[in-house]
Design a protein around this motif. Sequence first.
Motif, PDB file in Angstrom:
ATOM      1  N   GLY A  78      10.452 -23.785  -6.502  1.00 22.91           N
ATOM      2  CA  GLY A  78      10.294 -25.012  -7.270  1.00 22.91           C
ATOM      3  C   GLY A  78      10.326 -26.298  -6.484  1.00 22.91           C
ATOM      4  N   GLY A  79      10.703 -26.252  -5.223  1.00 16.50           N
ATOM      5  CA  GLY A  79      10.793 -27.470  -4.428  1.00 16.50           C
ATOM      6  C   GLY A  79      12.132 -28.162  -4.622  1.00 16.50           C
ATOM      7  N   ALA A  80      12.310 -29.262  -3.916  1.00 16.87           N
ATOM      8  CA  ALA A  80      13.597 -29.958  -3.906  1.00 16.87           C
ATOM      9  C   ALA A  80      13.805 -30.864  -5.109  1.00 16.87           C
ATOM     10  N   GLY A  81      12.753 -31.295  -5.752  1.00 21.96           N
ATOM     11  CA  GLY A  81      12.898 -32.146  -6.925  1.00 21.96           C
ATOM     12  C   GLY A  81      12.591 -33.599  -6.631  1.00 21.96           C
ATOM     13  N   ALA A  82      12.809 -34.435  -7.629  1.00 21.34           N
ATOM     14  CA  ALA A  82      12.418 -35.843  -7.553  1.00 21.34           C
ATOM     15  C   ALA A  82      13.303 -36.666  -6.634  1.00 21.34           C
ATOM     16  N   VAL A  83      14.522 -36.232  -6.398  1.00 18.01           N
ATOM     17  CA  VAL A  83      15.428 -37.000  -5.546  1.00 18.01           C
ATOM     18  C   VAL A  83      15.485 -36.340  -4.173  1.00 18.01           C
ATOM     19  N   SER A  84      14.366 -36.394  -3.457  1.00 14.97           N
ATOM     20  CA  SER A  84      14.296 -35.784  -2.136  1.00 14.97           C
ATOM     21  C   SER A  84      13.322 -36.562  -1.270  1.00 14.97           C
ATOM     22  N   LEU A  85      13.451 -36.393   0.019  1.00 14.51           N
ATOM     23  CA  LEU A  85      12.496 -37.025   0.930  1.00 14.51           C
ATOM     24  C   LEU A  85      11.107 -36.430   0.773  1.00 14.51           C
ATOM     25  N   ASP A  86      11.021 -35.147   0.425  1.00 13.34           N
ATOM     26  CA  ASP A  86       9.719 -34.531   0.161  1.00 13.34           C
ATOM     27  C   ASP A  86       8.978 -35.299  -0.929  1.00 13.34           C
ATOM     28  N   HIS A  87       9.668 -35.579  -2.021  1.00 13.66           N
ATOM     29  CA  HIS A  87       9.053 -36.287  -3.152  1.00 13.66           C
ATOM     30  C   HIS A  87       8.678 -37.715  -2.759  1.00 13.66           C
ATOM     31  N   LEU A  88       9.576 -38.388  -2.049  1.00  9.88           N
ATOM     32  CA  LEU A  88       9.309 -39.757  -1.607  1.00  9.88           C
ATOM     33  C   LEU A  88       8.089 -39.807  -0.692  1.00  9.88           C
ATOM     34  N   LEU A  89       8.002 -38.900   0.269  1.00 14.97           N
ATOM     35  CA  LEU A  89       6.853 -38.867   1.168  1.00 14.97           C
ATOM     36  C   LEU A  89       5.560 -38.541   0.432  1.00 14.97           C
ATOM     37  N   ALA A  90       5.629 -37.632  -0.530  1.00 12.54           N
ATOM     38  CA  ALA A  90       4.434 -37.296  -1.310  1.00 12.54           C
ATOM     39  C   ALA A  90       3.950 -38.508  -2.096  1.00 12.54           C
TER      40      ALA A  90
END
Length: 109
Positions: A78-90
């Motif tokens: 499911g991924g790390a979610g909305a509070v993650s650097l992955d989401h911020l970078l995306a």
Amino acid sequence: ELGIPLPALHAVVVGYTELVGGALLVAGLASRLAAVPLAVSMLVAVLTAKRAEITGVADFFGLLEVAYLVMLVAVAVGGAGAVSLDHLLARRLRGDRAPSSLPANALKA
């Protein structure tokens, strides 16, 4: 003793995997990628070091390593979610600058 070939090498590999993978998970960066080797590490721990402690289903699901394994599989899927650097970078790569829940004029001073 546990039947793992080259135990010294595996100890070093697992140690670095847990250090780097754990740091990536905490930061929320490359979470799906980091979760896979950590999940493999937990699976090997259950199958080798904890196998003798398992006498039934309750013992299996009571292991901390199984809880970690389940959580790591959830992150890998499911991924790390909305509070993650992955989401911020995306979001940054897509060009989104403001959160979509705010009106456009809310950011003006």
